[in-house]
Write a protein that holds these residues in place. Structure first.
Motif, PDB file in Angstrom:
ATOM      1  N   ARG A  20       0.825  -1.210   0.000  1.00  0.00           N
ATOM      2  CA  ARG A  20       0.000   0.000   0.000  1.00  0.00           C
ATOM      3  C   ARG A  20       0.857   1.256   0.000  1.00  0.00           C
ATOM      4  O   ARG A  20       0.575   2.230  -0.703  1.00  0.00           O
ATOM      5  N   GLY A  53       2.199   1.817  -3.244  1.00  0.00           N
ATOM      6  CA  GLY A  53       1.112   2.234  -4.121  1.00  0.00           C
ATOM      7  C   GLY A  53       0.842   3.727  -4.019  1.00  0.00           C
ATOM      8  O   GLY A  53       0.589   4.398  -5.024  1.00  0.00           O
ATOM      9  N   VAL A  68      -3.350  -1.508  -3.817  1.00  0.00           N
ATOM     10  CA  VAL A  68      -2.321  -0.764  -4.557  1.00  0.00           C
ATOM     11  C   VAL A  68      -2.965   0.105  -5.624  1.00  0.00           C
ATOM     12  O   VAL A  68      -2.604   1.276  -5.800  1.00  0.00           O
ATOM     13  N   ARG A  69      -3.955  -0.444  -6.306  1.00  0.00           N
ATOM     14  CA  ARG A  69      -4.637   0.302  -7.360  1.00  0.00           C
ATOM     15  C   ARG A  69      -5.354   1.528  -6.795  1.00  0.00           C
ATOM     16  O   ARG A  69      -5.244   2.636  -7.336  1.00  0.00           O
ATOM     17  N   GLY A 111      -1.118   3.160  -7.362  1.00  0.00           N
ATOM     18  CA  GLY A 111      -0.048   2.407  -7.993  1.00  0.00           C
ATOM     19  C   GLY A 111      -0.564   1.423  -9.031  1.00  0.00           C
ATOM     20  O   GLY A 111      -1.770   1.317  -9.271  1.00  0.00           O
ATOM     21  N   PRO A 158      -0.532  -2.568  -9.818  1.00  0.00           N
ATOM     22  CA  PRO A 158      -0.190  -3.871  -9.215  1.00  0.00           C
ATOM     23  C   PRO A 158       0.005  -4.969 -10.251  1.00  0.00           C
ATOM     24  O   PRO A 158      -0.530  -4.914 -11.359  1.00  0.00           O
TER      25      PRO A 158
END
Length: 335
Positions: free
Chosen positions: A22, A25, A48-49, A53, A55
């Motif tokens: 995280r 991200g 993460v998305r 970021g 992933p």
């Protein structure tokens, strides 16, 4: 590391690895998530998305070197050159040593120690030809101090520490641009205490004081940015444990013999998602464990010792400057 760099995190489906993913991200990084559990990997990829970021979830058993090497190649092909590799995956057995079978001890060692070795080998295969990159080994105060009921885990963490020191010397000898560092963590509130194999009477718990996984994640990301340091110590409890072990190991042995069993169990905890992830991922039943364990109410969101660990150079310079100023004053007064 630059923004939008490529990071690999093993053990990324839950706990500290999930929190690290995280954190990267939020930086807009391309984050490869390596773990066994599909449900946890999907949850980590979504984290993460949502954080900003990109992933890439790769199901991997880090005990299998060929899977780790293949995962590293896939990351290079799909995300680009790896900038930082974070080794975090582990498993364990909570039990007195005489109650652990040889196949169980071997499995903990293969995941928790050899998993780090395999990850480091995979990272170096790609980093050494480019002469750049950072490898972060996620350690523990237990890399220096063994405690009862965790012989397999402590043995693996001690092994990682020795392996890390040896590799670091070799990289320094080569004057390599690849760096490795180790982050020694205190007790952290992760789902591990709900899914490691346990033969204890009561629910396993981390030895207080307990910190939230985000504290560990911030330290690990900082270490990836500044890997020239041999290691980072997070949490005053970690420092105290290491110092006590160095100064009076015999006394610490007796203290842990008397208090170490009770300190690692909690009779008041009843977790409906109690699992066993030694041979199969805990999220096989479809439950996503996330980053936090069941000890939120007792866990600290920050560490007073983290800032000094991250800014040791500035602190040392400040101390030297203060000493110099004091010496100058005394010199002027003597004239």
């Amino acid at each position: 590391m630059r923004e939008s760099g490529v990071v690999v995190v093993t053990g990324a489906s839950a706990g500290i690895g999930r929190a690290v993913a995280r954190e990267y991200g939020r930086r807009g990084c391309r984050v490869a998530l390596l773990a066994r559990g599909r449900r946890g990997l999907d949850g980590a990829a979504e984290d993460v998305r949502l954080a900003g970021g990109t992933p890439l979830a790769v199901p991997v058993d880090v005990a299998r070197s060929e899977e780790v090497f293949a995962a590293a190649q896939r990351v290079e092909d799909e995300l680009g050159p790896i900038d930082v590799w974070v080794n975090d995956a582990f498993t364990s057995v909570f039990a007195p040593f005489h109650e652990i079978g040889p196949e169980e001890f071997r499995r903990v060692t293969e995941v928790t120690y050899l998993g780090f070795v395999h990850g480091t080998m995979a990272a170096l295969r790609h980093m050494r030809p480019r002469d750049r990159g950072a490898i972060v080994q996620v350690g523990s105060a237990l890399a220096y101090r063994g405690i009862p009921l965790q012989s397999a885990y402590c043995g693996a963490k001690h092994a990682i520490q020795g392996f890390h020191e040896s590799l670091r010397c070799e990289l320094l000898h080569e004057r390599s641009g690849v760096r490795t560092t180790m982050v020694q963590l205190p007790a952290v509130n992760t789902p591990q205490f709900s899914w490691v194999r346990s033969r204890l009477r009561d629910h396993p718990q981390p030895v207080p004081p307990i910190f939230q996984p985000e504290v560990a994640a911030r330290a690990i990301v900082h270490a990836g940015d500044h890997p020239r340091r041999r290691e980072y110590w997070v949490g005053a409890s970690t420092v105290k444990t290491l110092l006590a072990n160095a100064v009076a190991p015999g006394l610490l042995d007796r203290y842990l013999a008397s208090n170490g069993y009770a300190a690692q169990q909690n009779a008041s905890v009843h977790d409906p998602h109690r699992a066993d992830n030694l041979w199969a991922p805990a999220d096989s039943d479809g439950y996503d464990y996330g980053a936090h364990g069941v000890f939120d109410a007792r866990s600290r969101p920050r560490s007073a010792q983290l800032w000094p660990s991250q800014h040791h150079a500035a602190l040392a310079a400040g101390v030297l400057a203060a000493c110099g100023a004091l010496g100058a004053r005394r010199l002027l007064r003597s004239r």
